[in-house]
Scaffold this active site. Structure first.
Site, PDB file in Angstrom:
ATOM      1  N   HIS A  89       0.663  -1.187  -0.012  1.00 29.42           N
ATOM      2  CA  HIS A  89       0.099  -0.015   0.071  1.00 29.42           C
ATOM      3  C   HIS A  89       0.896   1.377  -0.067  1.00 29.42           C
ATOM      4  O   HIS A  89       0.549   2.327  -0.622  1.00 29.42           O
ATOM      5  CB  HIS A  89      -0.853   0.103   1.064  1.00 29.42           C
ATOM      6  N   GLU A 149     -15.230  -0.105  -6.701  1.00 32.04           N
ATOM      7  CA  GLU A 149     -15.090  -1.704  -6.328  1.00 32.04           C
ATOM      8  C   GLU A 149     -16.271  -2.401  -6.591  1.00 32.04           C
ATOM      9  O   GLU A 149     -17.369  -1.876  -6.375  1.00 32.04           O
ATOM     10  CB  GLU A 149     -14.955  -1.775  -4.779  1.00 32.04           C
ATOM     11  N   ASP A 186     -18.595  -1.682 -11.920  1.00 34.04           N
ATOM     12  CA  ASP A 186     -17.510  -2.249 -12.575  1.00 34.04           C
ATOM     13  C   ASP A 186     -16.576  -1.095 -13.017  1.00 34.04           C
ATOM     14  O   ASP A 186     -16.939  -0.231 -13.685  1.00 34.04           O
ATOM     15  CB  ASP A 186     -17.991  -2.808 -13.903  1.00 34.04           C
ATOM     16  N   GLY A 187     -15.306  -1.144 -12.659  1.00 29.61           N
ATOM     17  CA  GLY A 187     -14.166  -0.081 -12.795  1.00 29.61           C
ATOM     18  C   GLY A 187     -14.017   0.199 -14.343  1.00 29.61           C
ATOM     19  O   GLY A 187     -13.911   1.110 -14.521  1.00 29.61           O
ATOM     20  N   ASP A 224      -5.585  -0.916  -7.980  1.00 30.95           N
ATOM     21  CA  ASP A 224      -5.337  -1.934  -7.053  1.00 30.95           C
ATOM     22  C   ASP A 224      -6.182  -3.321  -7.176  1.00 30.95           C
ATOM     23  O   ASP A 224      -7.099  -3.542  -6.518  1.00 30.95           O
ATOM     24  CB  ASP A 224      -5.541  -1.241  -5.723  1.00 30.95           C
ATOM     25  N   THR A 251      -7.149  -7.175  -8.567  1.00 34.28           N
ATOM     26  CA  THR A 251      -6.752  -8.827  -8.176  1.00 34.28           C
ATOM     27  C   THR A 251      -6.136  -9.040  -9.625  1.00 34.28           C
ATOM     28  O   THR A 251      -5.561  -8.246 -10.451  1.00 34.28           O
ATOM     29  CB  THR A 251      -8.180  -9.774  -8.392  1.00 34.28           C
TER      30      THR A 251
HETATM   31  N1  AG3 Z   1      -4.445  -6.407  -4.582  1.00 32.44           N
HETATM   32  C1  AG3 Z   1      -4.239  -7.807  -5.297  1.00 32.44           C
HETATM   33  C2  AG3 Z   1      -2.609  -8.231  -5.428  1.00 32.44           C
HETATM   34  C3  AG3 Z   1      -2.468  -9.321  -6.337  1.00 32.44           C
HETATM   35  C4  AG3 Z   1      -1.527 -10.209  -5.852  1.00 32.44           C
HETATM   36  N2  AG3 Z   1      -1.298 -11.440  -6.607  1.00 32.44           N
HETATM   37  C5  AG3 Z   1      -0.776 -12.465  -6.372  1.00 32.44           C
HETATM   38  N3  AG3 Z   1      -0.398 -12.496  -5.069  1.00 32.44           N
HETATM   39  N4  AG3 Z   1      -0.900 -13.298  -7.110  1.00 32.44           N
HETATM   40  C6  AG3 Z   1      -3.916  -6.307  -3.457  1.00 32.44           C
HETATM   41  C7  AG3 Z   1      -4.888  -5.807  -2.541  1.00 32.44           C
HETATM   42  C8  AG3 Z   1      -4.411  -4.987  -1.497  1.00 32.44           C
HETATM   43  N5  AG3 Z   1      -5.025  -3.890  -1.652  1.00 32.44           N
END
Ligand code: AG3
Length: 291
Positions: free
Chosen positions: A69, A113, A144-145, A162, A164
């Site tokens: 972060h 989100e 949906d972003g 940020d 997935t």
């Molecule tokens: N956002 C997701 C990160 C993905 C990590 N991927 C992985 N480890 N394969 C993180 C959320 C934090 N705000």
């Protein structure tokens, strides 16, 4: 050797490849929810504190989330001279919002989100990051972003993606050329976009890193990649994309960032510069995408 033995109990394992896994011992599962989009779990572990898993993949742990972060937030904030309006796409845990909220000069922070359940779960079980939602400048959009940015023009100084990983919806659309073009257009003439950019070590993560870089490089005049050491992400080295219309992440760094007196545990201005120095094998892979 007592300390080499693996004890029994509840273990969470993430598969990094067919032949490698990473495991953390948990003492309790706080929740397991299947939302419209994905499975969301929170565990308690002695080593890492609480941790959030989405579709079997580690999103954050209380112990090392500060690294991710801080790096996704302070790097662009230490470059752009005047950030007033920010858009966060994803980030339903609130950690990025928490870091942004440390800047008094920011006027509005919109977060889009897609999955309301992520926010609910984090507000209940991971207040360490969800506290980011308490800032009155934060506006939450459950949407949906991809569609959201497509409807914005010339509106933001900073966009933080940020997300997935790009495996199935909802993450996948956040790694397309069209999405990056829309982010470009949603930014003002000197705007910056930063995104979660995959990892350089395991095959699936490399794919994400290369595709991201290849596309962002086509859209933004300045497109560089920086790294952070995140112990609970695959292989421990993780990448972020820095895409910008005007400012260079090192040449245009603010001289006065320390004057904000923001307390960090990972980020500092020297590390900012160092984070853009990449291992040779990573540089080589990124270069291949720049044609
Ligand atoms: N956002 C997701 C990160 C993905 C990590 N991927 C992985 N480890 N394969 C993180 C959320 C934090 N705000």
């Amino acid at each position: 050797m007592e300390n080499c033995r693996i004890s029994t109990g509840l273990w969470f394992s993430e598969k990094y490849s067919e032949d490698a896994v990473f495991s953390i011992r948990a003492v309790r599962q706080h929740c397991a929810v299947q939302s419209k989009y994905q499975s969301i779990e929170v565990y308690e572990s002695p080593e890492f504190g609480r941790f959030l898993i989405i579709d079997g993949i580690m999103m954050l742990t209380e112990r090392d989330e500060f690294i991710y972060h801080e790096m996704i937030t302070h790097v662009p904030m230490a470059v752009h001279p005047n950030v007033k309006n920010v858009l966060v796409i994803g980030g339903g845990d609130g950690g990025t919002l928490r870091e942004l909220s440390r800047y008094k000069g920011i006027e509005s922070i919109d977060i889009v989100e897609i999955d309301e359940e992520v926010i609910k779960v984090c507000k209940e079980f991971i207040p360490k990051t969800a506290c980011g939602f308490n800032d009155p400048r934060v506006n939450v959009y459950i949407e949906d972003g991809i569609k959201f940015v497509a409807g914005c023009k010339d509106k933001y100084d900073l966009i933080i993606v940020d997300s997935t990983d790009p495996i199935g919806p909802p993450g996948e659309g956040l790694f397309t050329l069209e999405f990056y073009k829309n982010c470009h257009d949603a930014l003002r003439a000197d705007g910056i976009m930063v995104n979660q950019h995959g990892g350089p070590f395991y095959e699936v993560d490399i794919g994400q890193m290369k595709r991201s870089h290849e596309r962002i490089y086509k859209v933004f005049p300045i497109s560089l990649v920086y790294q952070a050491n995140i112990p609970t992400y695959a292989s421990g080295i993780w990448m972020f994309g820095f895409a910008s219309k005007k400012y260079h992440p090192i040449r245009d760094m603010r001289k006065d960032w320390e004057g904000f007196e923001i307390k960090t545990d990972y980020y500092n201005p020297s590390l900012h510069i160092g984070a853009f120095c990449l291992p040779t094998y990573v540089e080589r892979m990124l270069k291949e995408c720049e044609s």
